[in-house]
Design a protein around this motif. Sequence first.
Motif, mmCIF file in Angstrom:
data_model
loop_
_atom_site.group_PDB
_atom_site.id
_atom_site.type_symbol
_atom_site.label_atom_id
_atom_site.label_comp_id
_atom_site.label_asym_id
_atom_site.label_seq_id
_atom_site.Cartn_x
_atom_site.Cartn_y
_atom_site.Cartn_z
ATOM 1 N N PRO A 1 -2.399 -4.701 4.073
ATOM 2 C CA PRO A 1 -3.241 -3.462 3.288
ATOM 3 C C PRO A 1 -3.840 -2.682 2.990
ATOM 4 C CG PRO A 1 -4.513 -5.889 2.848
ATOM 5 C CD PRO A 1 -2.470 -5.339 3.864
ATOM 6 N N VAL A 2 -3.973 -1.216 2.509
ATOM 7 C CA VAL A 2 -5.219 -0.969 2.381
ATOM 8 C C VAL A 2 -6.058 -0.627 1.199
ATOM 9 C CG1 VAL A 2 -5.699 1.846 2.410
ATOM 10 C CG2 VAL A 2 -3.359 0.890 2.314
ATOM 11 N N PHE A 3 -7.332 -1.683 1.801
ATOM 12 C CA PHE A 3 -8.969 -1.345 0.679
ATOM 13 C C PHE A 3 -8.859 0.352 0.745
ATOM 14 C CE2 PHE A 3 -7.878 -5.522 2.430
ATOM 15 C CZ PHE A 3 -8.582 -6.387 1.667
ATOM 16 N N ILE A 4 -9.421 0.657 -0.716
ATOM 17 C CA ILE A 4 -9.693 2.262 -0.847
ATOM 18 C C ILE A 4 -10.873 1.365 -2.079
ATOM 19 C CG2 ILE A 4 -8.846 4.095 -2.373
ATOM 20 C CD1 ILE A 4 -6.141 3.317 -2.036
ATOM 21 N N GLY A 5 -12.513 2.153 -1.317
ATOM 22 C CA GLY A 5 -13.105 1.784 -1.426
ATOM 23 C C GLY A 5 -13.512 3.200 -2.017
ATOM 24 N N VAL A 6 -14.321 3.055 -3.576
ATOM 25 C CA VAL A 6 -14.741 3.726 -4.271
ATOM 26 C C VAL A 6 -16.516 3.888 -4.147
ATOM 27 C CG1 VAL A 6 -14.903 4.671 -6.931
ATOM 28 C CG2 VAL A 6 -13.209 3.114 -6.321
ATOM 29 N N LEU A 7 -16.784 5.554 -4.165
ATOM 30 C CA LEU A 7 -18.041 5.852 -3.336
ATOM 31 C C LEU A 7 -18.593 5.792 -4.725
ATOM 32 C CD1 LEU A 7 -16.755 7.589 -0.279
ATOM 33 C CD2 LEU A 7 -17.571 5.300 -0.178
ATOM 34 N N ARG B 1 0.083 9.505 -9.748
ATOM 35 C CA ARG B 1 0.680 10.608 -9.201
ATOM 36 C C ARG B 1 1.559 9.700 -7.647
ATOM 37 N NH1 ARG B 1 -2.806 14.570 -6.930
ATOM 38 N NH2 ARG B 1 -4.753 13.512 -7.203
ATOM 39 N N TYR B 2 1.320 8.479 -6.952
ATOM 40 C CA TYR B 2 1.870 8.145 -5.854
ATOM 41 C C TYR B 2 2.418 7.145 -5.849
ATOM 42 C CZ TYR B 2 -1.907 11.276 -3.599
ATOM 43 O OH TYR B 2 -3.427 12.510 -3.801
ATOM 44 N N THR B 3 3.175 6.722 -5.398
ATOM 45 C CA THR B 3 3.867 5.869 -5.408
ATOM 46 C C THR B 3 4.176 4.440 -4.386
ATOM 47 O OG1 THR B 3 5.908 6.987 -4.343
ATOM 48 C CG2 THR B 3 6.033 7.022 -6.152
ATOM 49 N N PRO B 4 2.500 3.807 -4.142
ATOM 50 C CA PRO B 4 2.955 2.699 -3.799
ATOM 51 C C PRO B 4 3.405 1.562 -4.037
ATOM 52 C CG PRO B 4 0.389 3.137 -5.328
ATOM 53 C CD PRO B 4 1.552 3.670 -5.473
ATOM 54 N N SER B 5 3.351 0.422 -2.761
ATOM 55 C CA SER B 5 4.322 -0.719 -3.527
ATOM 56 C C SER B 5 3.671 -1.555 -4.348
ATOM 57 C CB SER B 5 5.066 -0.914 -2.287
ATOM 58 O OG SER B 5 4.471 -1.744 -1.362
ATOM 59 N N SER B 6 2.286 -1.373 -4.383
ATOM 60 C CA SER B 6 1.895 -2.538 -5.198
ATOM 61 C C SER B 6 0.245 -2.059 -5.244
ATOM 62 C CB SER B 6 1.890 -3.888 -4.873
ATOM 63 O OG SER B 6 0.730 -4.299 -3.288
ATOM 64 N N ASN C 1 -7.136 10.289 2.190
ATOM 65 C CA ASN C 1 -6.766 11.310 3.175
ATOM 66 C C ASN C 1 -5.977 10.806 3.722
ATOM 67 O OD1 ASN C 1 -10.744 11.281 3.687
ATOM 68 N ND2 ASN C 1 -9.290 12.558 4.212
ATOM 69 N N CYS C 2 -5.260 8.753 3.364
ATOM 70 C CA CYS C 2 -4.314 8.953 3.952
ATOM 71 C C CYS C 2 -3.189 8.276 2.742
ATOM 72 C CB CYS C 2 -4.850 6.753 4.282
ATOM 73 S SG CYS C 2 -4.862 6.104 2.493
ATOM 74 N N ASP C 3 -2.046 8.463 3.160
ATOM 75 C CA ASP C 3 -0.689 8.147 2.740
ATOM 76 C C ASP C 3 -0.185 7.405 2.018
ATOM 77 O OD1 ASP C 3 1.587 8.558 1.215
ATOM 78 O OD2 ASP C 3 2.603 9.153 3.267
ATOM 79 N N ILE C 4 -0.650 6.617 0.625
ATOM 80 C CA ILE C 4 -0.646 5.807 0.043
ATOM 81 C C ILE C 4 0.824 5.048 -0.768
ATOM 82 C CG2 ILE C 4 -3.503 5.035 -0.285
ATOM 83 C CD1 ILE C 4 -2.339 5.899 -3.417
ATOM 84 N N ASN C 5 1.358 5.889 -0.519
ATOM 85 C CA ASN C 5 2.891 5.528 -0.659
ATOM 86 C C ASN C 5 3.826 4.682 -0.148
ATOM 87 O OD1 ASN C 5 3.348 8.534 -3.075
ATOM 88 N ND2 ASN C 5 2.668 9.232 -0.898
ATOM 89 N N GLY C 6 4.711 3.881 -0.466
ATOM 90 C CA GLY C 6 4.463 2.712 -0.110
ATOM 91 C C GLY C 6 4.455 1.548 0.496
ATOM 92 N N ARG C 7 3.172 2.132 0.238
ATOM 93 C CA ARG C 7 1.845 0.846 0.686
ATOM 94 C C ARG C 7 1.098 0.152 -0.421
ATOM 95 N NH1 ARG C 7 -1.235 2.473 6.111
ATOM 96 N NH2 ARG C 7 -1.519 0.065 5.528
ATOM 97 N N ASP C 8 0.456 -1.429 -0.129
ATOM 98 C CA ASP C 8 0.069 -2.198 -0.515
ATOM 99 C C ASP C 8 -1.424 -1.556 -0.752
ATOM 100 O OD1 ASP C 8 1.787 -3.809 -1.485
ATOM 101 O OD2 ASP C 8 2.065 -4.146 1.045
ATOM 102 N N ILE C 9 -1.946 -1.350 -1.975
ATOM 103 C CA ILE C 9 -2.943 -0.723 -2.110
ATOM 104 C C ILE C 9 -3.719 -1.952 -3.097
ATOM 105 C CG2 ILE C 9 -2.399 1.674 -1.284
ATOM 106 C CD1 ILE C 9 -3.334 2.682 -4.672
ATOM 107 N N ILE C 10 -5.172 -2.192 -2.716
ATOM 108 C CA ILE C 10 -6.029 -2.691 -3.074
ATOM 109 C C ILE C 10 -7.646 -1.467 -3.105
ATOM 110 C CG2 ILE C 10 -7.331 -4.617 -3.131
ATOM 111 C CD1 ILE C 10 -5.761 -6.347 -0.940
ATOM 112 N N ILE C 11 -7.731 -1.767 -4.787
ATOM 113 C CA ILE C 11 -9.025 -0.159 -5.151
ATOM 114 C C ILE C 11 -10.118 -1.317 -5.141
ATOM 115 C CG2 ILE C 11 -9.658 0.874 -6.529
ATOM 116 C CD1 ILE C 11 -7.079 1.470 -7.511
ATOM 117 N N VAL C 12 -11.465 -1.075 -4.648
ATOM 118 C CA VAL C 12 -12.738 -1.689 -4.636
ATOM 119 C C VAL C 12 -13.460 -0.915 -5.318
ATOM 120 C CG1 VAL C 12 -13.925 -2.537 -2.792
ATOM 121 C CG2 VAL C 12 -11.836 -2.533 -1.963
#
Length: 184
Positions: free
Chosen positions: A45-51, A126-131, A96-107
């Motif tokens: 997973p990609v953890f995406i922090g909200v600053l 706008r993107y297509t993360p897989s989850s 910065n990272c390409d989240i298309n096809g990735r499992d993302i977790i917004i923090v």
Amino acid sequence: MSFINEDKIIAGDDIFVPFLSEEKIQQRIKELGDQISKDYEGKVPVFIGVLNGSFIFLADLVKNIYVDCEIDFFKLSSYGDEKISSGKVTLLKELNCDINGRDIIIVEDIVDSGLSLKYIVELLSRYTPSSMKIVSLLVKPGSLKYNVKIDYIGFEIPGKFVIGYGLDYAQKFRNLRSIYVLKD
Ligand code: IMP
Ligand code: MG
């Protein structure tokens, strides 16, 4: 003045009192980390922090994640230096990272009205993360105005202003190790 275990925090005319201790926060984050690690077994997973608010929570959360993961950040602004939301959200820093096809977790640190989260979810459509899942340390269920689904919640709290552990009052007090609530 030491910021550890203060029995009150004075900010201008406002007084804040202890609400969630460092131990309680860390214990809950360990539980969230265990749950998320189980749910993402075999994934990266990609953890995406909200600053800025989520930086401490994200750091402690990923220390409790035992699957491979990546980290990225968004920066939004909605509150200015006020205690009440301006109702406006602006994007100050993109991913910065390409989240298309990735499992993302917004923090998120805290979900109040849900406006920021709604904005983020729309932005990410706008993107297509897989989850896509959302974790927030704190949620004020009584203040929610927008329909957003939060998958992992640290604590549900009353609709009162809180500071510490990443959460600010006019940009200050993010460095407190525990969370304090505005005294009535
Ligand atoms: P929302 O858009 O109304 O859900 O508010 C979300 C953002 O407002 C959070 O990510 C925080 O940055 C900020 N916020 C909301 N409530 C509080 C609070 O009690 N203390 C500090 N910041 C808060
Ligand atoms: Mg925030």
